[in-house]
Design an enzyme around this catalytic site. Structure first.
Site, PDB file in Angstrom:
ATOM      1  N   HIS A 134       0.854  -1.199   0.000  1.00 38.00           N
ATOM      2  CA  HIS A 134       0.000   0.000   0.000  1.00 38.00           C
ATOM      3  C   HIS A 134       0.886   1.243   0.000  1.00 38.00           C
ATOM      4  O   HIS A 134       1.020   1.943   0.992  1.00 38.00           O
ATOM      5  CB  HIS A 134      -0.924   0.001   1.215  1.00 38.00           C
ATOM      6  CG  HIS A 134      -2.044   0.986   1.110  1.00 38.00           C
ATOM      7  ND1 HIS A 134      -3.332   0.680   1.459  1.00 38.00           N
ATOM      8  CD2 HIS A 134      -2.086   2.266   0.678  1.00 38.00           C
ATOM      9  CE1 HIS A 134      -4.111   1.732   1.268  1.00 38.00           C
ATOM     10  NE2 HIS A 134      -3.367   2.707   0.792  1.00 38.00           N
ATOM     11  N   HIS A 219     -10.405   3.467  -5.962  1.00 33.64           N
ATOM     12  CA  HIS A 219     -10.386   4.373  -4.806  1.00 33.64           C
ATOM     13  C   HIS A 219     -11.624   5.255  -4.820  1.00 33.64           C
ATOM     14  O   HIS A 219     -12.004   5.789  -5.855  1.00 33.64           O
ATOM     15  CB  HIS A 219      -9.130   5.245  -4.831  1.00 33.64           C
ATOM     16  CG  HIS A 219      -8.844   5.918  -3.528  1.00 33.64           C
ATOM     17  ND1 HIS A 219      -9.616   6.956  -3.048  1.00 33.64           N
ATOM     18  CD2 HIS A 219      -7.884   5.699  -2.589  1.00 33.64           C
ATOM     19  CE1 HIS A 219      -9.138   7.349  -1.873  1.00 33.64           C
ATOM     20  NE2 HIS A 219      -8.087   6.594  -1.576  1.00 33.64           N
ATOM     21  N   HIS A 272      -6.931  -1.342   4.076  1.00 35.16           N
ATOM     22  CA  HIS A 272      -7.374  -0.860   5.402  1.00 35.16           C
ATOM     23  C   HIS A 272      -8.815  -1.293   5.687  1.00 35.16           C
ATOM     24  O   HIS A 272      -9.734  -0.491   5.800  1.00 35.16           O
ATOM     25  CB  HIS A 272      -7.208   0.654   5.556  1.00 35.16           C
ATOM     26  CG  HIS A 272      -7.469   1.472   4.333  1.00 35.16           C
ATOM     27  ND1 HIS A 272      -8.692   1.516   3.702  1.00 35.16           N
ATOM     28  CD2 HIS A 272      -6.648   2.283   3.623  1.00 35.16           C
ATOM     29  CE1 HIS A 272      -8.617   2.320   2.670  1.00 35.16           C
ATOM     30  NE2 HIS A 272      -7.382   2.796   2.594  1.00 35.16           N
ATOM     31  N   HIS A 320      -6.908  13.575   2.258  1.00 30.46           N
ATOM     32  CA  HIS A 320      -8.040  13.510   1.329  1.00 30.46           C
ATOM     33  C   HIS A 320      -8.547  14.885   0.921  1.00 30.46           C
ATOM     34  O   HIS A 320      -9.691  15.026   0.501  1.00 30.46           O
ATOM     35  CB  HIS A 320      -9.149  12.638   1.915  1.00 30.46           C
ATOM     36  CG  HIS A 320      -8.752  11.196   1.968  1.00 30.46           C
ATOM     37  ND1 HIS A 320      -8.746  10.398   0.848  1.00 30.46           N
ATOM     38  CD2 HIS A 320      -8.268  10.432   2.975  1.00 30.46           C
ATOM     39  CE1 HIS A 320      -8.303   9.191   1.175  1.00 30.46           C
ATOM     40  NE2 HIS A 320      -8.003   9.196   2.459  1.00 30.46           N
TER      41      HIS A 320
END
Length: 567
Positions: A134, A219, A272, A320
């Site tokens: 990741h 995503h 996750h 984000h």
């Protein structure tokens, strides 16, 4: 017959069968299960020692001898905890057994000759290089940081400090994939890139795999809708590549049931899977009970401590691209941070329901702490939950095998590279990490890439011996110049290999193809294949697995922490 005490033997040749070692400052103990060396015929290098001409060293030419022998090492791997000599030939592990001179010694399985280098493994632990699946490739300096922690393979995506890369592990499109593959040619690290998987038609996805991506990443910031999931998995099935997914935290296009249905039983790697890093709130954790889901954690929630919740909000806002002045952005961030699911994640790792652990580098996770966080979690769970079935008051061997599998063999299986890396087995690439037991999991002594030393804790280069301070991590010869090209791998898809992108892009590193990504299931996750039936209370967030409430207290103190680091 003359005999030596166990203590004297261990001091000379390292521990043998029945001897125990403590891992760093944790409460974890390992016990050597088997010793492949022959008592009385041990090989050791040095003045007055065994590996000398006509003694432990034979007269044979290099074609019949190992290039390198690691003597008397304790191996920790998913298949066992043993003592052996490890031989390397042409960059790959050629033997795990007894090295020496067969002309005068019995039981020799690997020959030492004039062309053999020796690395002393006495009193050392050797593990396979870690695999971090990741990675946000936000800056190239991550690679050195990861290598010096014991990670030798990085899988993920990105293009540098671009806004999209801050949030998502995608290298989008053929042009960026080509540029990134050309850039990573310069680094002593095995690397595989993930393309962007968010599209409802296959053309834009297939061209990324053909350009060299080893898989695709879905995503939510790009829109992880059921249509995108279905399309992406279809392309993966056609190309024998893996899909990684960060699901829809806001439940905009459906709930966790919608996403699981969109998988249609096809294999997928859920990032996750607890949810603090992103995913259906509050119950994405349910996915770890599905047979086609290969679940991983990222390290910011590993393990659950008194500081875990507080640090997550700010990390989320940055990663984000959220605005603290917008109430909806704050609500989005807070929906992902749940004490109850993070606590349950600890236990699900200990029970083998979560199969892998990775970093989420610079995007909430710490690239140099995958290995540390794994063993901190194992230690916390032993302290809070006691022995696992299969372990005894003498050792934690099964728990240790379970946890080391989370960052070695299982990510290798998941992403189709276990035929090359992920364990210490004959025929595999000699990516090996050496640890003094007191520093296990924290600070490696040597890191081998493809059988050559790529990095080490090295003292002052101007000193009269190698050990004077300042001792810090430095690149070694396999980590510079042409050594990089011959000691590290770039992973690509079969379709990219068919298109000969290595020559087309001017790549110099060796390339390896990923394979067998689509036929695997949770049952293939070694020591980590439990598939519980999980429910999450939508109001209290309590996690129930097979009827049992999963909860634990946060740790106030951890091992492998301040004792080892000044800052």
């Amino acid at each position: 017959m003359a005999k030596v005490s166990r203590q004297a033997y261990a001091e000379m040749f390292g521990p043998t069968t029945g001897d125990r070692l403590r891992l760093a400052d944790t409460g974890l103990m390992i016990e050597v299960e088997k010793d492949f060396t022959v008592y009385g015929e041990e090989v050791k290098f040095g003045g007055g020692k065994v590996i000398r001409d006509g003694m432990g060293q034979s007269q044979r030419e290099s074609k019949d001898c190992a290039d390198t022998v690691i003597t008397n090492a304790v191996i920790i791997d998913h298949w066992g905890i043993v003592k052996a000599d490890i031989s390397i030939k042409n960059g790959r592990i050629s033997n795990i057994g007894k090295a020496g001179n067969p002309d005068i010694q019995p039981g020799i399985t690997s020959v030492i000759g004039p062309g053999t280098e020796i690395i002393a493994g006495e009193g050392m632990i050797v593990t396979a290089g870690g695999i971090d699946t990741h990675i946000h490739f936000i800056c190239p300096q991550q690679i050195e940081e990861a290598l010096m922690s014991g990670v030798t393979t990085m899988i993920g995506g990105g293009t540098g400090p671009a806004t999209g890369t801050f949030a998502t592990t995608c290298t989008p499109g053929p042009w960026h994939i080509q540029r990134m593959l050309q850039s990573i040619d310069a680094y002593p690290m095995n690397i595989g890139l993930l393309g962007k998987g968010n599209a409802s038609l296959p053309g834009g996805l297939r061209e990324q795999v053909d350009a060299g991506a080893i898989g695709l990443k879905l995503h939510e910031d790009w829109g992880t809708t059921p249509a995108a999931i279905d399309c992406c998995l279809g392309v993966a099935d056609d190309t024998d590549t893996q899909v990684a997914i960060h699901t829809d935290t806001l439940n905009e296009s459906g709930f966790v049931e919608t996403t699981l249905a969109a998988f249609k039983g096809r294999t997928i790697h859920t990032y996750h899977t607890e949810g603090a890093g992103g995913g259906h709130a509050p119950d994405i954790i349910r996915a770890c009970g599905e047979s086609n889901v290969l679940p991983s954690s990222t390290n910011p929630t590993r393990p659950f401590t008194v500081n875990t919740l507080d640090e997550h909000l700010d990390m989320l806002m940055v990663c984000h691209h959220l605005d603290a002045s917008i109430a909806e952005d704050i609500a989005f961030a807070e929906s992902r941070i749940r004490r109850e699911t993070i606590a349950a994640e600890d236990i699900l790792h200990d029970l083998g329901a979560f199969s892998m652990l990775s970093s989420d580098s610079q995007a909430m996770g710490r690239v140099g702490e995958v290995i540390i966080r794994t063993w901190q979690t194992a230690d916390k769970m032993k302290a809070q939950r006691g022995l696992l079935p299969g372990d005894t008051n003498r050792n934690d061997n099964f728990r240790v095998k379970r946890y080391i599998s989370k960052y070695t063999i299982n990510p290798a299986i998941t992403h189709g590279i276990s035929h090359v890396v992920g364990s210490i087995e004959v025929g595999k690439y000699a990516d090996l990490v050496f640890w003094k037991p007191a520093f296990f999991g924290v600070k490696p002594s040597l890191i081998l890439k493809g059988g050559s030393i790529a990095a080490a804790a090295m003292g002052d280069p101007n000193a009269s011996i190698p050990t004077p301070q300042p001792v810090h991590y430095r690149n070694m010869f396999a980590g510079i110049g042409q050594g990089i090209r011959h000691s590290s791998l770039t992973f690509i898809s079969q379709s990219a290999m068919n298109a000969n992108i290595r020559d087309a892009y001017g790549l110099e590193k060796q390339v390896e193809v990923v394979k067998n990504c689509r036929s695997i299931t949770k049952a293939d996750m070694i020591h980590n294949d439990w598939q519980p039936n999980i429910t999450v209370d939508p109001e209290t967030y309590q996690v129930i697995a097979n009827g049992e409430l999963l909860t634990c207290e946060p740790a106030k103190v951890l091992p492998m922490a301040q004792r080892y680091f000044l800052f």
